[in-house]
Design a protein around this motif. Structure first.
Motif, PDB file in Angstrom:
ATOM      1  N   GLY A 104       0.787  -1.224   0.000  1.00 11.92           N
ATOM      2  CA  GLY A 104       0.000   0.000   0.000  1.00 11.92           C
ATOM      3  C   GLY A 104       0.820   1.276   0.000  1.00 11.92           C
ATOM      4  O   GLY A 104       0.268   2.359   0.180  1.00 11.92           O
ATOM      5  N   GLU A 105       2.149   1.159  -0.210  1.00 13.90           N
ATOM      6  CA  GLU A 105       3.025   2.345  -0.208  1.00 13.90           C
ATOM      7  C   GLU A 105       3.680   2.510  -1.567  1.00 13.90           C
ATOM      8  O   GLU A 105       4.198   1.546  -2.147  1.00 13.90           O
ATOM      9  N   LEU A 106       3.686   3.745  -2.052  1.00 19.42           N
ATOM     10  CA  LEU A 106       4.292   4.063  -3.344  1.00 19.42           C
ATOM     11  C   LEU A 106       5.708   4.581  -3.157  1.00 19.42           C
ATOM     12  O   LEU A 106       5.970   5.401  -2.277  1.00 19.42           O
ATOM     13  N   THR A 107       6.615   4.103  -3.996  1.00 24.24           N
ATOM     14  CA  THR A 107       7.985   4.599  -4.001  1.00 24.24           C
ATOM     15  C   THR A 107       8.341   5.035  -5.413  1.00 24.24           C
ATOM     16  O   THR A 107       8.195   4.261  -6.361  1.00 24.24           O
ATOM     17  N   VAL A 108       8.790   6.277  -5.543  1.00 24.86           N
ATOM     18  CA  VAL A 108       9.239   6.827  -6.814  1.00 24.86           C
ATOM     19  C   VAL A 108      10.760   6.789  -6.831  1.00 24.86           C
ATOM     20  O   VAL A 108      11.408   7.373  -5.964  1.00 24.86           O
ATOM     21  N   HIS A 109      11.338   6.072  -7.802  1.00 27.86           N
ATOM     22  CA  HIS A 109      12.791   5.991  -7.954  1.00 27.86           C
ATOM     23  C   HIS A 109      13.191   6.979  -9.049  1.00 27.86           C
ATOM     24  O   HIS A 109      12.685   6.907 -10.173  1.00 27.86           O
ATOM     25  N   VAL A 110      14.098   7.880  -8.709  1.00 24.46           N
ATOM     26  CA  VAL A 110      14.468   8.948  -9.642  1.00 24.46           C
ATOM     27  C   VAL A 110      15.980   9.093  -9.671  1.00 24.46           C
ATOM     28  O   VAL A 110      16.667   8.837  -8.674  1.00 24.46           O
ATOM     29  N   SER A 111      16.522   9.482 -10.820  1.00 23.52           N
ATOM     30  CA  SER A 111      17.965   9.715 -10.928  1.00 23.52           C
ATOM     31  C   SER A 111      18.301  11.074 -10.327  1.00 23.52           C
ATOM     32  O   SER A 111      17.446  11.961 -10.211  1.00 23.52           O
ATOM     33  N   ALA A 112      19.565  11.242  -9.952  1.00 24.69           N
ATOM     34  CA  ALA A 112      20.015  12.508  -9.360  1.00 24.69           C
ATOM     35  C   ALA A 112      19.821  13.668 -10.329  1.00 24.69           C
ATOM     36  O   ALA A 112      19.537  14.794  -9.915  1.00 24.69           O
ATOM     37  N   ALA A 113      19.933  13.407 -11.622  1.00 28.18           N
ATOM     38  CA  ALA A 113      19.799  14.460 -12.630  1.00 28.18           C
ATOM     39  C   ALA A 113      18.386  15.043 -12.666  1.00 28.18           C
ATOM     40  O   ALA A 113      18.202  16.231 -12.948  1.00 28.18           O
ATOM     41  N   HIS A 114      17.362  14.239 -12.367  1.00 27.99           N
ATOM     42  CA  HIS A 114      15.974  14.695 -12.431  1.00 27.99           C
ATOM     43  C   HIS A 114      15.360  14.920 -11.048  1.00 27.99           C
ATOM     44  O   HIS A 114      14.182  15.277 -10.956  1.00 27.99           O
ATOM     45  N   TYR A 115      16.131  14.693 -10.014  1.00 22.40           N
ATOM     46  CA  TYR A 115      15.607  14.725  -8.647  1.00 22.40           C
ATOM     47  C   TYR A 115      14.900  16.033  -8.301  1.00 22.40           C
ATOM     48  O   TYR A 115      13.734  16.035  -7.894  1.00 22.40           O
ATOM     49  N   LEU A 116      15.561  17.164  -8.475  1.00 21.91           N
ATOM     50  CA  LEU A 116      14.979  18.452  -8.086  1.00 21.91           C
ATOM     51  C   LEU A 116      13.729  18.770  -8.900  1.00 21.91           C
ATOM     52  O   LEU A 116      12.712  19.226  -8.359  1.00 21.91           O
ATOM     53  N   ASP A 117      13.786  18.498 -10.191  1.00 23.00           N
ATOM     54  CA  ASP A 117      12.639  18.764 -11.070  1.00 23.00           C
ATOM     55  C   ASP A 117      11.438  17.907 -10.674  1.00 23.00           C
ATOM     56  O   ASP A 117      10.303  18.396 -10.604  1.00 23.00           O
ATOM     57  N   VAL A 118      11.676  16.640 -10.382  1.00 21.99           N
ATOM     58  CA  VAL A 118      10.604  15.736  -9.968  1.00 21.99           C
ATOM     59  C   VAL A 118      10.009  16.192  -8.640  1.00 21.99           C
ATOM     60  O   VAL A 118       8.784  16.202  -8.456  1.00 21.99           O
TER      61      VAL A 118
END
Length: 202
Positions: A31-45
């Motif tokens: 029931g928990e969502l995890t978003v995996h993001v690269s360091a390059a897109h981290y701030l924008d995401v």
């Protein structure tokens, strides 16, 4: 069973649409969502998660550093350091976890989100102090839990349990002094002795 204002599956679909190919993957477990993001897109995401309709994560609840060095022992390779962030949308009653890995093990660095959420300030300082993760753009990145002259980062898995130095107050000098650690590090494993037929077992 937990009741959700917005079903996690629906939120997962919303995040997939809003974030698109800026994320590596979005996982749903327990029931928990995890978003995996690269360091390059981290701030924008992170900015999108705060501002986009259907997201509206107004509150950063927690931010912590991670040291994955022991994962190599179980056959998982990749960057050593990372950051995990927990966000809360008060208005939509939903939560999400964001994970980002630092691309350089020698100088672990990701963007600071302190300008997006003021609550990130001390959390980022704590991760910097304990793991050595640098948050680029943080305007006051300095140690927060260890002493001023502390060397190293005590939550890294290769940091010795006894530390490198010990401190004590010297009455003659009337100040605190630092000395090499005087105790010998050792690993203590308790010996368990059970009686015969303990718990009805042979």
């Amino acid at each position: 069973m937990t009741d959700f204002a917005i079903r996690p599956e629906d939120l997962q679909n919303t995040l997939s649409e809003v974030l698109g190919d800026r994320v590596q993957k979005i996982t749903l477990a327990l029931g928990e969502l995890t978003v995996h993001v690269s360091a390059a897109h981290y701030l924008d995401v992170m900015q999108t998660l705060r501002d986009a309709p259907g997201c509206q994560f107004e509150q950063l609840v927690d931010l912590a550093g991670l040291d994955y060095s022991a994962y190599r022992e179980v056959g998982t390779d990749g960057p050593r350091f990372g950051v995990t962030v927990h966000l809360l949308s008060v208005s939509l009653n939903q939560r999400v976890r964001v994970k980002v890995l630092c691309p350089d093990d020698d100088l672990p660095m990701v963007a600071s989100v302190n300008a997006l959420w003021n609550s990130a300030n001390w959390y980022e300082r704590e991760a910097f102090d304990l793991y050595g993760i640098v948050f680029e753009g943080h305007n006051d990145l300095r140690r927060i839990l260890t002493d001023y002259g502390f060397i190293g980062h005590p939550f890294r898995k290769d940091f010795p349990l006894s530390g490198h130095v010990e401190m004590r107050y010297d009455a003659e000098r009337k100040r605190v002094i630092y000395e090499p650690v005087s105790i010998e590090p050792r690993e203590i494993t308790p010996r368990i002795i059970r009686e015969d037929n303990y718990g009805g077992l042979n």
